[in-house]
Enzyme design. Structure first.
Site, PDB file in Angstrom:
ATOM      1  CG  HIS A 101      -1.651   1.272   1.442  1.00  0.00           C
ATOM      2  ND1 HIS A 101      -2.919   1.522   0.932  1.00  0.00           N
ATOM      3  CD2 HIS A 101      -1.281   2.406   2.100  1.00  0.00           C
ATOM      4  CE1 HIS A 101      -3.287   2.747   1.278  1.00  0.00           C
ATOM      5  NE2 HIS A 101      -2.323   3.310   1.989  1.00  0.00           N
ATOM      6  CD  GLU A 102       2.066   3.361   3.716  1.00  0.00           C
ATOM      7  OE1 GLU A 102       2.163   4.437   3.102  1.00  0.00           O
ATOM      8  OE2 GLU A 102       1.134   3.131   4.502  1.00  0.00           O
ATOM      9  CG  HIS A 105       0.441   6.312  -0.532  1.00  0.00           C
ATOM     10  ND1 HIS A 105      -0.718   6.923  -0.951  1.00  0.00           N
ATOM     11  CD2 HIS A 105       0.143   5.710   0.646  1.00  0.00           C
ATOM     12  CE1 HIS A 105      -1.682   6.691  -0.064  1.00  0.00           C
ATOM     13  NE2 HIS A 105      -1.192   5.960   0.913  1.00  0.00           N
ATOM     14  CG  HIS A 109       5.272  11.533  -5.532  1.00  0.00           C
ATOM     15  ND1 HIS A 109       6.307  11.724  -4.660  1.00  0.00           N
ATOM     16  CD2 HIS A 109       5.043  12.747  -6.094  1.00  0.00           C
ATOM     17  CE1 HIS A 109       6.683  12.992  -4.693  1.00  0.00           C
ATOM     18  NE2 HIS A 109       5.931  13.633  -5.558  1.00  0.00           N
TER      19      HIS A 109
HETATM   20 ZN   LIG Z   1      -2.075   5.275   2.609  1.00  0.00          ZN
END
Ligand SMILES: [Zn+2]
Length: 230
Positions: A101-102, A105, A109
């Site tokens: 999940h991270e 991100h 970006h």
């Molecule tokens: Zn998150």
């Protein structure tokens, strides 16, 4: 106009508290279960994140261990991924799910996702609104009455609610990217899909709870502003 009237307690504080507790319970239940279930690939969260980042060409992006529980985050200013010790070292469905999940991100970006960029742009405004609200609360208790307090509260909670509203699709999209990459790269097996989804859905609920809480406060101050004009 008071800070703590019955309406505020009944329609803002109480539901906010309940939905917050409910989200925390769901989160702890999902993590409690899936942080005990080993992932078939045997990868740690850090290794899974590394694979996803490398696959996207982000070979230079560091994946670092940070203290704390569920302190996992992607830092867009440092261009780095930070995973809590449990998820950094864990070889479980929960650890791999959160790490992916991270990494999701980081992919947002990289691909200049519109909502991700909007959320980033709102961070300083939101921080200011948070400080302003603390200032209002402190001054309110010291001086008891602040002129235009209600309008200030409406303005502040408009910003905070907008931020939570933008956060929601960003979080769901990061989870969708995480699942897509985990399966595409074969880091998680078909029968492990449901577990990853449960962990990530439970994590997203905390953002839903934050949005509801913020929106209730906004509605309360809007109705207070309308009443004060009558
Ligand atoms: Zn998150």
């Amino acid at each position: 106009m008071m800070f703590w009237d019955t309406k505020y307690l009944l329609f803002v504080m109480l539901p906010g508290l309940l939905i917050g507790l409910w989200a925390q319970m769901k989160l702890h239940a999902a993590f409690g279960k899936y942080s005990q279930v080993p992932v078939e690939s045997g990868l740690t969260g850090a290794q899974a994140a590394r694979r996803i980042l490398d696959q996207a060409g982000l070979n230079d992006m560091p994946v670092e261990e940070v203290p704390g529980q569920l302190s996992d985050h992607y830092d867009p200013t440092k261009h780095a991924l930070f995973l809590s010790s449990d998820n950094f070292n864990g070889r479980t469905i929960a650890a791999v799910g959160v790490a992916a999940h991270e990494a999701g991100h980081a992919l947002q970006h990289l691909h200049q996702d519109t909502m991700f960029n909007l959320r980033m742009a709102l961070v300083p405004v939101t921080q200011f609104a948070n400080y302003a609200w603390m200032g209002v609360m402190v001054l309110g208790f010291v001086l008891h009455i602040i002129p235009h307090f209600i309008l200030l509260a409406v303005a502040i909670f408009s910003v905070l609610t907008l931020f939570q509203l933008v956060t929601l699709p960003v979080e769901y999209d990061a989870s969708a990217r995480a699942k897509e990459q985990l399966f595409r790269l074969g880091l998680v097996r078909e029968d492990e899909r449901a577990g990853v989804s449960k962990v990530l859905d439970a994590a997203a609920l905390t953002y839903v709870a934050a949005l509801v809480t913020s929106a209730l406060q906004l509605l309360y101050y809007i109705s207070a502003a309308r009443n004060s004009r009558n």
